[in-house]
Design a protein around this motif. Structure first.
Motif, PDB file in Angstrom:
ATOM      1  N   LEU A  46      43.253  46.745  29.842  1.00  0.00           N
ATOM      2  CA  LEU A  46      43.769  47.186  31.092  1.00  0.00           C
ATOM      3  C   LEU A  46      42.796  48.111  31.600  1.00  0.00           C
ATOM      4  O   LEU A  46      42.592  48.035  33.049  1.00  0.00           O
ATOM      5  CB  LEU A  46      45.262  47.966  30.847  1.00  0.00           C
ATOM      6  N   ILE A  47      42.279  48.826  31.020  1.00  0.00           N
ATOM      7  CA  ILE A  47      41.316  49.849  31.331  1.00  0.00           C
ATOM      8  C   ILE A  47      40.031  49.107  32.340  1.00  0.00           C
ATOM      9  O   ILE A  47      39.628  49.324  33.237  1.00  0.00           O
ATOM     10  CB  ILE A  47      40.359  50.549  30.234  1.00  0.00           C
ATOM     11  N   ALA A  48      39.636  47.874  31.601  1.00  0.00           N
ATOM     12  CA  ALA A  48      38.612  46.954  32.276  1.00  0.00           C
ATOM     13  C   ALA A  48      38.847  46.371  33.328  1.00  0.00           C
ATOM     14  O   ALA A  48      38.077  46.280  34.328  1.00  0.00           O
ATOM     15  CB  ALA A  48      38.172  45.727  31.176  1.00  0.00           C
ATOM     16  N   CYS A  85      55.131  49.908  34.120  1.00  0.00           N
ATOM     17  CA  CYS A  85      54.972  50.719  32.945  1.00  0.00           C
ATOM     18  C   CYS A  85      53.515  50.774  32.455  1.00  0.00           C
ATOM     19  O   CYS A  85      53.301  51.901  31.738  1.00  0.00           O
ATOM     20  CB  CYS A  85      56.014  50.527  31.808  1.00  0.00           C
ATOM     21  N   LEU A  86      52.781  49.763  32.462  1.00  0.00           N
ATOM     22  CA  LEU A  86      51.433  49.749  32.167  1.00  0.00           C
ATOM     23  C   LEU A  86      50.511  50.191  33.412  1.00  0.00           C
ATOM     24  O   LEU A  86      49.155  50.238  32.812  1.00  0.00           O
ATOM     25  CB  LEU A  86      50.968  48.166  31.793  1.00  0.00           C
ATOM     26  N   GLY A  87      50.817  50.748  34.449  1.00  0.00           N
ATOM     27  CA  GLY A  87      49.899  51.011  35.667  1.00  0.00           C
ATOM     28  C   GLY A  87      49.215  52.387  35.228  1.00  0.00           C
ATOM     29  O   GLY A  87      47.962  52.225  35.100  1.00  0.00           O
ATOM     30  N   PRO A  88      49.865  53.418  34.614  1.00  0.00           N
ATOM     31  CA  PRO A  88      49.116  54.638  34.409  1.00  0.00           C
ATOM     32  C   PRO A  88      48.136  54.559  33.124  1.00  0.00           C
ATOM     33  O   PRO A  88      47.003  55.048  33.205  1.00  0.00           O
ATOM     34  CB  PRO A  88      50.219  55.508  33.767  1.00  0.00           C
ATOM     35  N   THR A  89      48.317  53.519  32.237  1.00  0.00           N
ATOM     36  CA  THR A  89      47.403  53.279  31.106  1.00  0.00           C
ATOM     37  C   THR A  89      46.338  52.670  31.618  1.00  0.00           C
ATOM     38  O   THR A  89      45.111  52.945  31.188  1.00  0.00           O
ATOM     39  CB  THR A  89      48.210  52.355  30.241  1.00  0.00           C
ATOM     40  N   ALA A  90      46.520  51.451  32.454  1.00  0.00           N
ATOM     41  CA  ALA A  90      45.494  50.951  33.126  1.00  0.00           C
ATOM     42  C   ALA A  90      44.667  51.864  33.914  1.00  0.00           C
ATOM     43  O   ALA A  90      43.164  51.614  33.710  1.00  0.00           O
ATOM     44  CB  ALA A  90      46.114  49.587  33.824  1.00  0.00           C
TER      45      ALA A  90
END
Length: 389
Positions: A46-48, A85-90
């Motif tokens: 996700l970070i990538a 829900c994954l947006g902030p982590t990404a």
């Protein structure tokens, strides 16, 4: 206060919205998630994606590799990120890293920034923040802090137990709040692989949106060099306020995105579901709930924007951020709860993202201070002098 959105903020909003819808939402059912949150492997992927989109750690300063967002710009971008829900982590704006990045930028030495902050901003590392303790230690009342740090030559020896430590498993370092011999509180930067620091266990929790979940940490004769004090000795409670006032507001921003997602799911369902001879949304009971949701969403957004605007003006905003935290956590919770009711049986199953949003959001009324503590704090300031705000 000008409620218009700058061209920069509008471009960022559109870019974030497109990124979340096209690249992140399709990964929401990725199996690399469990009851403790996304796996480290999924987080790195996700970070990538966010790095490639130019949206990684946007709240960090430009000097540190971020976009240097103002608080108002954060309000706009974080809401869009929170739509998944994954947006902030990404985007590396999740708790506790988001708050820790803000704190380290404000307080850390240049050496500490090089060692701990830069890798955190780049998404190469994760962190956690250890203040809460089991009874009778610190919780909503930080003055009950029991973890101790005793000077021994060039080191401090730390002993104590912390729990509900978000993101602890897999974190690279922790900011520990401990009490010195004179009774004052101090923060320490400590690598998680340091001897004397043990992750005792992960705690089962209602939410599963944080990589690393929530854990219990034990410090047993943990030796920390004095140069790893964050800021000045004895200033821990002061620094906690530097971190907590903006951090509680960013919670409001991210969860507003989730509440808006819930409303969109409910609207779509009310438009296509038929009951008693007409579209579900045409029934007053359902239509009124959707209208109430819209009012709660807008109320929350205005509280966020007003408090963010004050912070951008240099106002401390402690009173206003407490007020926003209570209003937003309760309004956004009402939105999600109504949406579950509208979906009926679908709302209490995993057929849509709604059940997960419901489970994750309940803790928001407790994170960064329960509503009752904020109300009590506000009441003291209302009854006291305005200067205390």
């Amino acid at each position: 206060m000008d409620l218009s959105i700058s061209p920069k903020a509008e471009e960022l909003r559109e870019r974030t919205q497109k990124f979340i819808r096209e690249q992140i939402i399709p990964l929401e059912r990725d199996p690399r998630q469990d009851k403790h949150g996304p796996s480290e492997e999924l987080r790195k992927e996700l970070i990538a994606l966010a790095r490639q989109a130019g949206l990684l750690t946007p709240h960090a300063s430009i000097e540190m590799g971020g976009l240097g967002l103002s608080h108002i710009e954060k309000a706009i971008v974080f809401e869009e990120a929170g739509y998944s829900c994954l947006g902030p982590t990404a985007m590396n704006i999740h708790a506790p890293d988001e708050g820790n990045i803000h704190l380290l930028e404000a307080v850390a030495t240049e050496e500490q920034k090089e060692r701990w902050l830069k890798p955190l901003v780049s998404g190469r590392t994760r962190s956690c923040f250890a203040m809460t303790e089991p009874t009778p230690g610190a919780g909503s009342d930080p003055s009950m802090l029991l973890t101790t740090a005793v000077r021994d030559g060039d080191d401090y020896v730390v002993n104590g137990t912390k729990w509900f430590i978000t993101g602890a498993e897999g974190a690279d370092f922790v900011i520990i709040m401990a009490r010195l011999e004179d009774g004052s509180a101090t923060m320490f930067l400590v690598d998680m692989n340091t001897p004397g620091l043990e992750l005792v266990r992960k705690m089962d929790a209602m939410d599963n949106c944080f990589t690393g979940g929530h854990a219990v940490l034990q410090f047993t004769d943990l030796r920390v060099p004095a140069k790893q004090i964050l800021g000045e000795p004895g200033q821990g409670f002061k620094y906690a306020q530097i971190r907590l006032a903006p951090a509680r507001l960013t919670h409001c921003m991210r969860w507003l995105g989730q509440a808006r997602r819930a409303q969109d799911i409910a609207i779509a369902y009310a438009q296509q579901r038929q009951a008693f001879g007409k579209q579900l949304g045409e029934h007053e009971g359902v239509g009124f709930m959707l209208a109430d949701n819209d009012m709660d969403l807008q109320t929350a957004r205005l509280h966020i924007w007003h408090t963010a605007w004050l912070l951008d003006q240099g106002v401390r905003g402690n009173f206003e951020s407490s007020r926003a935290k209570v209003v937003c956590s309760e309004a956004e919770w009402r939105v999600v709860d109504r949406c579950v009711q509208i979906l009926g049986g679908q709302g209490v199953t995993g057929e849509t993202e709604l059940m997960k949003i419901f489970q994750d959001m309940r803790g928001f009324r407790i994170y960064d201070g329960p509503s009752e503590v904020h109300r009590w704090s506000m009441a003291r300031k209302i009854l006291g002098s305005k200067e205390n705000k």
